[in-house]
Design a protein around this motif. Sequence first.
Motif, PDB file in Angstrom:
ATOM      1  N   GLU A 132     -46.435 -17.469  33.218  1.00 32.97           N
ATOM      2  CA  GLU A 132     -46.791 -17.006  34.551  1.00 32.97           C
ATOM      3  C   GLU A 132     -48.272 -17.225  34.760  1.00 32.97           C
ATOM      4  O   GLU A 132     -49.094 -16.832  33.926  1.00 32.97           O
ATOM      5  N   MET A 133     -48.616 -17.885  35.896  1.00 34.01           N
ATOM      6  CA  MET A 133     -50.009 -18.199  36.184  1.00 34.01           C
ATOM      7  C   MET A 133     -50.201 -18.271  37.692  1.00 34.01           C
ATOM      8  O   MET A 133     -49.253 -18.063  38.444  1.00 34.01           O
ATOM      9  N   GLU A 134     -51.397 -18.598  38.137  1.00 31.73           N
ATOM     10  CA  GLU A 134     -51.678 -18.712  39.560  1.00 31.73           C
ATOM     11  C   GLU A 134     -52.211 -20.107  39.887  1.00 31.73           C
ATOM     12  O   GLU A 134     -52.932 -20.696  39.095  1.00 31.73           O
ATOM     13  N   VAL A 135     -51.787 -20.609  41.051  1.00 32.62           N
ATOM     14  CA  VAL A 135     -52.282 -21.890  41.537  1.00 32.62           C
ATOM     15  C   VAL A 135     -52.807 -21.716  42.945  1.00 32.62           C
ATOM     16  O   VAL A 135     -52.404 -20.841  43.658  1.00 32.62           O
ATOM     17  N   PRO A 144     -45.582 -31.319  39.963  1.00 31.38           N
ATOM     18  CA  PRO A 144     -44.608 -32.243  39.369  1.00 31.38           C
ATOM     19  C   PRO A 144     -45.252 -33.310  38.478  1.00 31.38           C
ATOM     20  O   PRO A 144     -44.689 -33.675  37.441  1.00 31.38           O
ATOM     21  N   THR A 145     -46.422 -33.784  38.836  1.00 27.27           N
ATOM     22  CA  THR A 145     -47.124 -34.767  37.998  1.00 27.27           C
ATOM     23  C   THR A 145     -47.454 -34.153  36.648  1.00 27.27           C
ATOM     24  O   THR A 145     -47.254 -34.779  35.600  1.00 27.27           O
ATOM     25  N   MET A 146     -47.940 -32.923  36.660  1.00 25.79           N
ATOM     26  CA  MET A 146     -48.258 -32.231  35.412  1.00 25.79           C
ATOM     27  C   MET A 146     -46.992 -32.030  34.576  1.00 25.79           C
ATOM     28  O   MET A 146     -46.998 -32.271  33.367  1.00 25.79           O
ATOM     29  N   THR A 197     -53.062 -28.038  42.536  1.00 25.20           N
ATOM     30  CA  THR A 197     -52.376 -27.610  43.748  1.00 25.20           C
ATOM     31  C   THR A 197     -50.870 -27.735  43.539  1.00 25.20           C
ATOM     32  O   THR A 197     -50.416 -28.401  42.594  1.00 25.20           O
ATOM     33  N   ARG A 198     -50.128 -27.144  44.436  1.00 24.77           N
ATOM     34  CA  ARG A 198     -48.670 -27.222  44.363  1.00 24.77           C
ATOM     35  C   ARG A 198     -48.194 -28.671  44.336  1.00 24.77           C
ATOM     36  O   ARG A 198     -47.229 -29.004  43.654  1.00 24.77           O
ATOM     37  N   GLU A 199     -48.881 -29.522  45.074  1.00 24.36           N
ATOM     38  CA  GLU A 199     -48.471 -30.929  45.154  1.00 24.36           C
ATOM     39  C   GLU A 199     -48.635 -31.647  43.817  1.00 24.36           C
ATOM     40  O   GLU A 199     -47.936 -32.626  43.546  1.00 24.36           O
TER      41      GLU A 199
END
Length: 105
Positions: free
Chosen positions: A102-105, A7-9, A2-4
Amino acid sequence: MTRENVPTMLKEMSLSFAYDHYAEGEAVNPPFLVYRYPRADNFAADGVAYFKQDVFHLELYTDIKDPEIEARVEAVLDKYNFFYEKSETWISTEKMYEVLYEMEV
């Protein structure tokens, strides 16, 4: 993913990163990452957004072509099961390479 969780990734890539851009006076030397969500790619059914999905851009900036850094970024993307499109451009005014994932989340 997810978007949240993004940053961890990104922290696992061991590179400086910012959302959209670095503020004036806070820029870092390459290599670094910039990420953004430039648009949505939703699936509609019965006149509503049945499945919502964001397009995710991850931009890697380097001052020299560096396949090892690209491999490190791609290893983390692979770990999180991202399917991505990859492109590259030379930005002559900045004297830097930009590798776009470029990818999708």
